[in-house]
Scaffold this motif. Structure first.
Motif, PDB file in Angstrom:
ATOM      1  N   LYS A   2       0.836  -1.268  -0.013  1.00  0.00           N
ATOM      2  CA  LYS A   2      -0.271   0.053   0.054  1.00  0.00           C
ATOM      3  C   LYS A   2       0.906   1.192  -0.026  1.00  0.00           C
ATOM      4  O   LYS A   2       1.766   1.472   0.926  1.00  0.00           O
ATOM      5  CB  LYS A   2      -1.076   0.025   1.267  1.00  0.00           C
ATOM      6  N   LYS A   3       0.471   2.027  -0.805  1.00  0.00           N
ATOM      7  CA  LYS A   3       1.224   3.222  -0.997  1.00  0.00           C
ATOM      8  C   LYS A   3       0.007   4.458  -1.148  1.00  0.00           C
ATOM      9  O   LYS A   3      -1.014   3.977  -1.579  1.00  0.00           O
ATOM     10  CB  LYS A   3       2.132   3.707  -2.202  1.00  0.00           C
ATOM     11  N   SER A   4       0.468   5.672  -0.729  1.00  0.00           N
ATOM     12  CA  SER A   4      -0.566   6.947  -1.122  1.00  0.00           C
ATOM     13  C   SER A   4       0.261   8.039  -1.920  1.00  0.00           C
ATOM     14  O   SER A   4       1.388   8.200  -1.518  1.00  0.00           O
ATOM     15  CB  SER A   4      -0.966   7.230   0.165  1.00  0.00           C
ATOM     16  N   PHE A   5      -0.544   8.671  -2.684  1.00  0.00           N
ATOM     17  CA  PHE A   5       0.142   9.630  -3.607  1.00  0.00           C
ATOM     18  C   PHE A   5      -0.799  10.874  -2.933  1.00  0.00           C
ATOM     19  O   PHE A   5      -2.017  11.100  -2.935  1.00  0.00           O
ATOM     20  CB  PHE A   5       0.002   9.431  -4.826  1.00  0.00           C
ATOM     21  N   LEU A   6       0.073  11.984  -2.855  1.00  0.00           N
ATOM     22  CA  LEU A   6      -0.595  13.359  -2.426  1.00  0.00           C
ATOM     23  C   LEU A   6      -0.037  14.393  -3.148  1.00  0.00           C
ATOM     24  O   LEU A   6       1.155  14.634  -2.891  1.00  0.00           O
ATOM     25  CB  LEU A   6      -0.891  13.437  -0.959  1.00  0.00           C
ATOM     26  N   ILE A 402     -13.317   3.071  -4.191  1.00  0.00           N
ATOM     27  CA  ILE A 402     -12.553   4.350  -4.207  1.00  0.00           C
ATOM     28  C   ILE A 402     -10.931   4.236  -4.012  1.00  0.00           C
ATOM     29  O   ILE A 402     -10.512   3.316  -3.508  1.00  0.00           O
ATOM     30  CB  ILE A 402     -13.041   4.957  -2.845  1.00  0.00           C
ATOM     31  N   ARG A 403     -10.178   5.153  -4.836  1.00  0.00           N
ATOM     32  CA  ARG A 403      -8.786   4.831  -4.776  1.00  0.00           C
ATOM     33  C   ARG A 403      -8.198   6.504  -4.393  1.00  0.00           C
ATOM     34  O   ARG A 403      -7.227   6.809  -4.210  1.00  0.00           O
ATOM     35  CB  ARG A 403      -8.151   4.691  -6.125  1.00  0.00           C
ATOM     36  N   GLY A 404      -9.106   7.312  -4.192  1.00  0.00           N
ATOM     37  CA  GLY A 404      -8.724   8.826  -3.675  1.00  0.00           C
ATOM     38  C   GLY A 404      -9.682   9.537  -3.992  1.00  0.00           C
ATOM     39  O   GLY A 404     -11.165   9.351  -4.021  1.00  0.00           O
ATOM     40  N   ILE A 405      -9.483  10.684  -4.233  1.00  0.00           N
ATOM     41  CA  ILE A 405     -10.356  11.945  -4.364  1.00  0.00           C
ATOM     42  C   ILE A 405      -9.630  13.139  -5.366  1.00  0.00           C
ATOM     43  O   ILE A 405      -8.710  13.282  -4.901  1.00  0.00           O
ATOM     44  CB  ILE A 405     -10.789  12.320  -2.915  1.00  0.00           C
ATOM     45  N   TYR A 406     -10.687  13.858  -6.086  1.00  0.00           N
ATOM     46  CA  TYR A 406     -10.251  15.043  -6.687  1.00  0.00           C
ATOM     47  C   TYR A 406     -10.678  16.140  -6.072  1.00  0.00           C
ATOM     48  O   TYR A 406     -11.703  16.220  -5.236  1.00  0.00           O
ATOM     49  CB  TYR A 406     -11.320  15.020  -7.926  1.00  0.00           C
ATOM     50  N   ASN A 430      -2.808   2.095  -3.086  1.00  0.00           N
ATOM     51  CA  ASN A 430      -2.243   3.299  -3.781  1.00  0.00           C
ATOM     52  C   ASN A 430      -3.181   4.353  -3.658  1.00  0.00           C
ATOM     53  O   ASN A 430      -3.561   5.087  -4.877  1.00  0.00           O
ATOM     54  CB  ASN A 430      -1.762   2.895  -5.208  1.00  0.00           C
ATOM     55  N   ARG A 431      -3.613   4.740  -2.616  1.00  0.00           N
ATOM     56  CA  ARG A 431      -4.624   5.823  -2.453  1.00  0.00           C
ATOM     57  C   ARG A 431      -3.902   7.177  -2.805  1.00  0.00           C
ATOM     58  O   ARG A 431      -2.781   7.352  -2.801  1.00  0.00           O
ATOM     59  CB  ARG A 431      -4.858   6.238  -1.094  1.00  0.00           C
ATOM     60  N   THR A 432      -4.920   7.964  -3.674  1.00  0.00           N
ATOM     61  CA  THR A 432      -4.345   9.324  -4.154  1.00  0.00           C
ATOM     62  C   THR A 432      -5.132  10.429  -4.115  1.00  0.00           C
ATOM     63  O   THR A 432      -6.473  10.319  -4.162  1.00  0.00           O
ATOM     64  CB  THR A 432      -4.309   9.057  -5.883  1.00  0.00           C
ATOM     65  N   ILE A 433      -4.457  11.284  -3.833  1.00  0.00           N
ATOM     66  CA  ILE A 433      -5.399  12.803  -3.791  1.00  0.00           C
ATOM     67  C   ILE A 433      -4.917  13.726  -4.776  1.00  0.00           C
ATOM     68  O   ILE A 433      -3.793  13.730  -5.003  1.00  0.00           O
ATOM     69  CB  ILE A 433      -5.159  13.343  -2.348  1.00  0.00           C
TER      70      ILE A 433
END
Length: 513
Positions: A2-6, A402-406, A430-433
């Motif tokens: 798991k990774k996250s992008f912001l 859901i993978r993130g939010i705009y 790989n959650r993304t904002i």
């Protein structure tokens, strides 16, 4: 892994350390437990998809869905559950019979759907097929006086060649990473050049002219090949639904393979005949459009007058049962408020769910609701409730998790959402904002008047290839586990918004055009 992008602009990166959000982790765990262990997603999906059926705006199927939603939301303990008129929409429409087949040189039934709001044929019609090929008035003149009672065929314009990619996909780590970057600047803010826009407008206008000409000439039926492959056809271009729409030629939209078959036979000198029948009726007793509204009242004396909203559009097209577009969003939002009620949590602010009508014809339900309750976009005259709304959350990109939010350009909420995602990050890969905007959904109605409105990033699954506005958008296309994941995340975001000491940050009000 798991990774996250912001994506966080430098101006706001430094603020994270001293703007720690107060998150009730016990409440979030209650939300996760209820949503993952006691889900009612399957039951809600059956009611909205299989039992209500197609939900074309102002149709009987749409009313079945609104009646169920009001009754169910009330049963869960929400207050003020009702259908609320937003203004005049137009005629409802019911399809009672649809049939078309090639009868010569051999018999073959076709996959076809009447165009929404089309008229009935004069009983069963049959005869030779006439192909219309025209790009100018001079081309149309060649057919004048020759089309009385004719069955007209129009070839599809899209590509029907084989594809070598999977219909269903999830976002890869690389795609989400790229999405987290700010978008490249486009001249004029459009993906089309002025010349391309002019050509598109001209093509649309001439298409309408062809329809007028065929009506003037007394054609009996139009059979139009539309985009699609392998039995899937995309249908979303209605005849007029307004109360004063003039009578036109009955029209069927069919899989491109069917019209291409007719065309090849005709081009090679083979006589071709078809038979068809459409039976439809209009609903004109009530021309108003309706949304479904219900609330979980706030409990804090100082904050209960403020609002947190969540929603999705309840209307669909008529070629199937509108499972991924957008029963999915309504299932998620109904399940999210059910979770909040079932956990016994006491939100400080009032939580209001809205299931919109008329979205497919131009975001009518949400735009008019915003105008009636919050602000007039044309004049930017604000109503008292404009100040009271903290945020609106939307689901309308299919069945994918859901993978993130705009962020919709609202940079200040990025660090806040990053912290809100962390307690549910075990549900997201790989959650993304992203700072980027996304369009075509009801959050735009709020964003247009300076209210924080957000659409979540969702895995595409089969949305663009098989289900969005097609004859294949049925219950089987729903990923029920993905809907459960979405409902938990939405419920947690809504609850965090309701509990926050301050409303979410806003951008500057839009300028009046």
């Amino acid at each position: 892994m798991k990774k996250s992008f912001l994506f966080i602009p430098a101006l706001f990166a430094a603020s994270i350390a001293f703007s720690q959000e107060k998150i009730d982790l016990q409440a979030i765990e209650k939300i996760k437990k209820e949503g993952l262990e006691n889900s009612q997603v399957n039951k809600i999906a059956f009611e909205l998809v299989d039992k209500a059926g197609p939900r074309l705006s102002n149709s009987e199927g749409y009313k079945r869905a609104t009646d169920y939603a009001v009754e169910q939301l009330t049963a869960w303990g929400l207050e003020n559950a009702k259908t609320e008129a937003w203004g005049e929409f137009g005629r409802g429409w019911e399809m009672e019979k649809s049939y078309v087949a090639m009868t010569k040189p051999y018999y073959m039934p076709f996959i076809a759907i009447p165009k929404a709001w089309t008229e009935s044929t004069n009983g069963e019609v049959s005869g030779k097929v006439v192909f219309i090929e025209a790009t100018t008035e001079e081309d149309l003149a060649k057919y004048k006086g020759k089309l009385k009672g004719a069955i007209i065929a129009i070839k599809p314009s899209g590509d029907q060649s084989p594809t070598f990619e999977a219909d269903a996909t999830r976002f890869t780590e690389e795609e989400l990473n790229a999405m987290a970057e700010p978008p490249a600047e486009r001249a004029g803010g459009s993906r089309f050049t002025p010349e391309q826009m002019q050509a598109l407008r001209a093509a649309r206008a001439f298409s309408m002219r062809i329809s007028e000409f065929l009506n003037e000439e007394g054609a009996a039926l139009i059979i139009k090949g539309v985009n699609g492959r392998h039995g899937t056809l995309f249908t979303s271009s209605p005849r007029g639904y307004l109360k004063d729409t003039p009578v036109g030629v009955p029209e069927l939209e069919t899989a491109p393979e069917n019209v291409n078959l007719l065309a090849r036979l005709v081009e090679n000198g083979v006589d071709v005949e078809v038979e068809a029948e459409i039976k439809s009726r209009y609903l004109t007793d009530d021309l108003q459009g309706y949304n479904v509204i219900a609330e979980i009242p706030g409990t804090d004396p100082s904050l209960k007058s403020e609002l947190v909203m969540l929603g999705g559009h309840l209307d669909s097209w008529h070629g199937a049962n509108g499972a991924t577009d957008n029963a999915a969003g309504c299932i998620v939002m109904m399940e999210a408020v059910r979770i909040l009620k079932a956990t016994g949590l006491q939100p400080k602010r009032t939580i209001r769910i809205a299931l919109w009508g008329g979205e497919e014809q131009g975001l009518h339900g949400s735009r008019n609701y915003v105008q009636n309750h919050f602000a007039d976009r044309a004049s930017m005259e604000l109503k008292p409730d404009h100040e009271k709304l903290s945020a609106y959350y939307n689901i309308d990109n299919g069945t994918g998790k859901i993978r993130g939010i705009y962020l919709q350009g609202n940079e200040a909420v990025g660090p806040i959402f990053d912290q809100w995602f962390k307690p549910v990050d075990d549900l997201i890969e790989n959650r993304t904002i992203t700072i980027r905007d996304t369009g075509g959904t009801d959050h735009q109605s709020f964003d247009a008047v300076g209210l924080p409105g957000f659409q979540f990033i969702q895995d595409p699954i089969e949305y663009r290839t098989r289900t969005h506005h097609t004859n294949m958008d049925n219950f089987e296309r729903l990923e029920l586990d993905d809907l459960r994941q979405m409902a938990v995340i939405v419920a947690s975001f809504v609850y965090n918004t309701a509990q926050r000491d301050e409303k979410l940050p806003r951008e500057e009000l839009p300028k009046v055009n």
